[in-house]
Design a protein around this motif. Structure first.
Motif, short mmCIF file in Angstrom:
data_model
loop_
_atom_site.label_atom_id
_atom_site.label_comp_id
_atom_site.label_asym_id
_atom_site.label_seq_id
_atom_site.Cartn_x
_atom_site.Cartn_y
_atom_site.Cartn_z
N ALA A 154 21.01 64.38 -11.82
CA ALA A 154 21.53 63.86 -13.33
C ALA A 154 22.57 62.78 -13.37
O ALA A 154 22.28 61.91 -14.17
CB ALA A 154 22.44 65.22 -13.87
N ALA A 155 23.22 62.50 -12.32
CA ALA A 155 24.27 61.46 -12.09
C ALA A 155 23.46 59.95 -12.00
O ALA A 155 24.01 59.00 -12.03
CB ALA A 155 25.06 61.57 -10.97
N LEU A 156 21.98 60.05 -11.55
CA LEU A 156 21.57 58.95 -11.29
C LEU A 156 20.90 58.41 -12.73
O LEU A 156 20.54 57.21 -12.63
CB LEU A 156 20.10 59.29 -10.35
N LEU A 157 20.92 58.92 -13.69
CA LEU A 157 20.10 58.40 -14.99
C LEU A 157 20.91 57.20 -15.18
O LEU A 157 20.11 56.41 -16.20
CB LEU A 157 20.53 59.42 -16.06
N GLY A 158 22.09 57.00 -15.07
CA GLY A 158 22.54 55.53 -15.55
C GLY A 158 22.82 54.67 -14.54
O GLY A 158 23.30 53.54 -14.71
N VAL A 159 22.05 54.65 -13.29
CA VAL A 159 22.18 53.81 -12.24
C VAL A 159 20.93 52.44 -12.26
O VAL A 159 20.27 53.07 -12.65
CB VAL A 159 21.85 54.55 -10.61
N ASP A 160 21.45 51.40 -12.11
CA ASP A 160 20.70 50.27 -12.13
C ASP A 160 19.74 50.35 -10.70
O ASP A 160 20.41 49.77 -9.79
CB ASP A 160 21.56 49.12 -12.24
N PHE A 161 18.50 50.72 -10.70
CA PHE A 161 18.03 50.82 -9.29
C PHE A 161 17.50 49.43 -8.89
O PHE A 161 16.97 49.29 -7.72
CB PHE A 161 16.99 52.05 -9.27
N ALA A 162 17.67 48.57 -9.67
CA ALA A 162 17.16 47.14 -9.28
C ALA A 162 18.23 46.34 -8.60
O ALA A 162 17.99 45.68 -7.83
CB ALA A 162 16.76 46.29 -10.61
N ARG A 163 19.44 47.18 -8.57
CA ARG A 163 20.43 46.62 -7.84
C ARG A 163 20.99 47.48 -6.70
O ARG A 163 21.70 47.04 -5.60
CB ARG A 163 21.91 46.10 -8.67
N THR A 164 20.62 48.76 -6.98
CA THR A 164 21.36 49.85 -6.14
C THR A 164 20.27 50.73 -5.53
O THR A 164 19.39 51.02 -6.19
CB THR A 164 22.44 50.82 -6.82
N SER A 165 20.43 51.01 -4.09
CA SER A 165 19.46 52.03 -3.36
C SER A 165 19.69 53.39 -3.83
O SER A 165 21.01 53.81 -4.27
CB SER A 165 19.33 51.72 -1.90
N LEU A 166 18.68 54.13 -3.68
CA LEU A 166 18.97 55.74 -4.00
C LEU A 166 19.69 56.25 -3.03
O LEU A 166 20.79 56.95 -3.41
CB LEU A 166 17.66 56.37 -4.16
N TYR A 167 19.67 55.67 -1.75
CA TYR A 167 20.83 56.45 -0.83
C TYR A 167 22.13 56.03 -1.01
O TYR A 167 23.06 56.76 -0.85
CB TYR A 167 20.38 55.90 0.66
N HIS A 168 22.30 54.84 -1.59
CA HIS A 168 23.57 54.16 -1.81
C HIS A 168 24.06 55.10 -3.12
O HIS A 168 25.52 55.65 -2.99
CB HIS A 168 23.62 52.78 -2.25
N ALA A 169 23.55 55.30 -4.00
CA ALA A 169 23.73 55.99 -5.15
C ALA A 169 24.16 57.53 -4.92
O ALA A 169 25.00 58.04 -5.56
CB ALA A 169 22.70 56.34 -6.38
N LEU A 170 23.62 58.25 -3.90
CA LEU A 170 23.63 59.65 -3.66
C LEU A 170 25.12 59.37 -2.58
O LEU A 170 25.76 60.38 -2.79
CB LEU A 170 22.48 59.99 -2.71
N ALA A 171 25.22 58.35 -2.06
CA ALA A 171 26.68 58.23 -1.23
C ALA A 171 27.62 58.43 -2.21
O ALA A 171 28.82 58.84 -1.98
CB ALA A 171 26.57 57.24 -0.21
N GLU A 172 27.54 57.57 -3.30
CA GLU A 172 28.57 57.55 -4.01
C GLU A 172 29.04 58.96 -4.80
O GLU A 172 30.16 59.19 -5.41
CB GLU A 172 28.06 56.56 -5.39
N GLN A 173 27.86 59.92 -4.62
CA GLN A 173 28.22 61.39 -5.04
C GLN A 173 28.78 62.02 -3.99
O GLN A 173 28.94 63.37 -4.10
CB GLN A 173 26.96 61.90 -5.64
#
Length: 249
Positions: A154-173
Motif C-alpha cells: 500500500a505504501a508503494l502507490l505514491g512511489v515514482d518507480f521511474a526514479r526509485t527501485s522497488l528494493y529502495h522503496a521497501l528499504a524506506e519502509q
C-alpha cells in the motif's frame, strides 16, 4: 640449424587491430564498419581472410554481422548478476549503462495463483501489483510484474518507480532484503507483453520467477520478469567454491 619464427595468421593480426580500434572508440557502439571489400583492400588481404577476422570478433561479442545490412559494432554487454540482491536497474547503472524504467501501472489487484502461492497468501487475495518495462539505452529489454504483500504494498502507490527501485522503496519502509529464490525457464513472448517490448509475439524469451524474502524469512515480493532472449543471454562462471550466474545483454 636455422629456425624460422612462426608468424601469426593474418586474420588474427587484423582481428587484433580492429579490436584496438573499437576499444579506442574509432568505431562507436552501434556504428557500421566499412564495407568488407573496402576493409580487405585496406588490409591487403582476400575477402576470405577478412571474413575470418570478422567472425573472430563476432564470436568475441564485439561485432554483429547482419545479412543484407553490413557489420556493426556491438553495444557494450550489460550484465545482471543473479546472485546479487540489488535491483536489476542498480546493477546495470553501476556498470555504466543508461537504464530507463517505464511504469505501466501500479494498483491493488486480485493476485494470480502463482503469486499467492509463492507469497504464502490465500488464493485470490488483493495485493499491490507493480508493472514496469526496463529499457537499456532506450531499448526495451525486460518486462517485470511485481506482486508485493501487505502491508508494504500500500505504501508503494505514491512511489515514482521511474526514479526509485522497488528494493529502495521497501528499504524506506524498513524491509531488509535477506535472500531471494529465482527460477528461470525458456518461453515464447505472448501478445500483450510483445507490444510493450516492441517485439513480435513468439519471440524467444526467458521467464524469471523470483521470490524475495525479508529478514524474518517471510516472502515479501514475487517478481515475474520476461526477458528478451534476443537481447540477453545467460552465462555461468564456475569456481571451486560454487557457481554464479550472470545476465549479459
Amino acid at each position: 640449424m636455422e629456425t624460422r619464427e612462426r608468424r601469426e595468421p593474418k586474420y588474427l593480426t587484423i582481428a587484433a587491430d580492429l579490436t584496438a580500434r573499437i576499444r579506442a572508440g574509432e568505431y562507436a557502439p552501434g556504428s557500421a564498419l566499412p564495407p568488407q571489400r573496402e576493409l580487405s583492400a585496406a588490409y591487403g588481404v582476400t575477402l576470405a581472410t577478412l571474413r575470418a577476422a570478422l567472425a573472430r570478433l563476432e564470436s568475441d561479442g564485439l561485432l554483429s554481422q547482419q545479412a543484407g545490412r553490413g557489420t556493426f559494432v556491438a553495444e557494450p554487454a550489460a550484465a545482471y548478476q543473479l546472485d546479487s540482491l540489488r535491483s536489476l536497474a542498480d546493477d546495470l547503472r553501476e556498470q555504466g549503462h543508461v537504464v530507463g524504467t517505464d511504469l505501466i501501472g501500479i494498483a491493488a489487484r486480485k493476485a494470480p495463483a502463482w503469486a499467492t502461492d509463492a507469497l504464502g497468501l490465500p488464493a485470490g487475495e488483493r495485493i499491490t501489483r507493480v508493472e514496469r518495462v526496463r529499457l537499456i539505452a532506450g531499448r526495451p529489454a525486460l518486462h517485470q510484474v511485481s506482486w508485493v504483500r501487505a502491508p508494504y504494498g500500500a505504501a508503494l502507490l505514491g512511489v515514482d518507480f521511474a526514479r526509485t527501485s522497488l528494493y529502495h522503496a521497501l528499504a524506506e519502509q524498513g524491509v531488509v532484503v535477506h535472500r531471494a529464490r529465482e527460477r528461470l525457464r525458456p518461453a515464447l513472448l505472448d501478445a500483450p507483453v510483445a507490444t510493450l517490448l516492441r517485439q513480435p509475439a513468439g519471440t524467444p524469451v526467458f521467464l524469471s520467477d523470483r521470490v524475495t524474502f525479508g529478514l524474518d524469512d517471510v516472502p515479501v515480493v514475487m517478481d515475474r520478469a520476461t526477458i528478451l532472449g534476443t537481447v540477453m543471454e545467460i552465462r555461468a562462471e564456475r569456481a571451486a567454491s560454487g557457481l554464479s550466474l550472470r545476465w549479459h545483454a
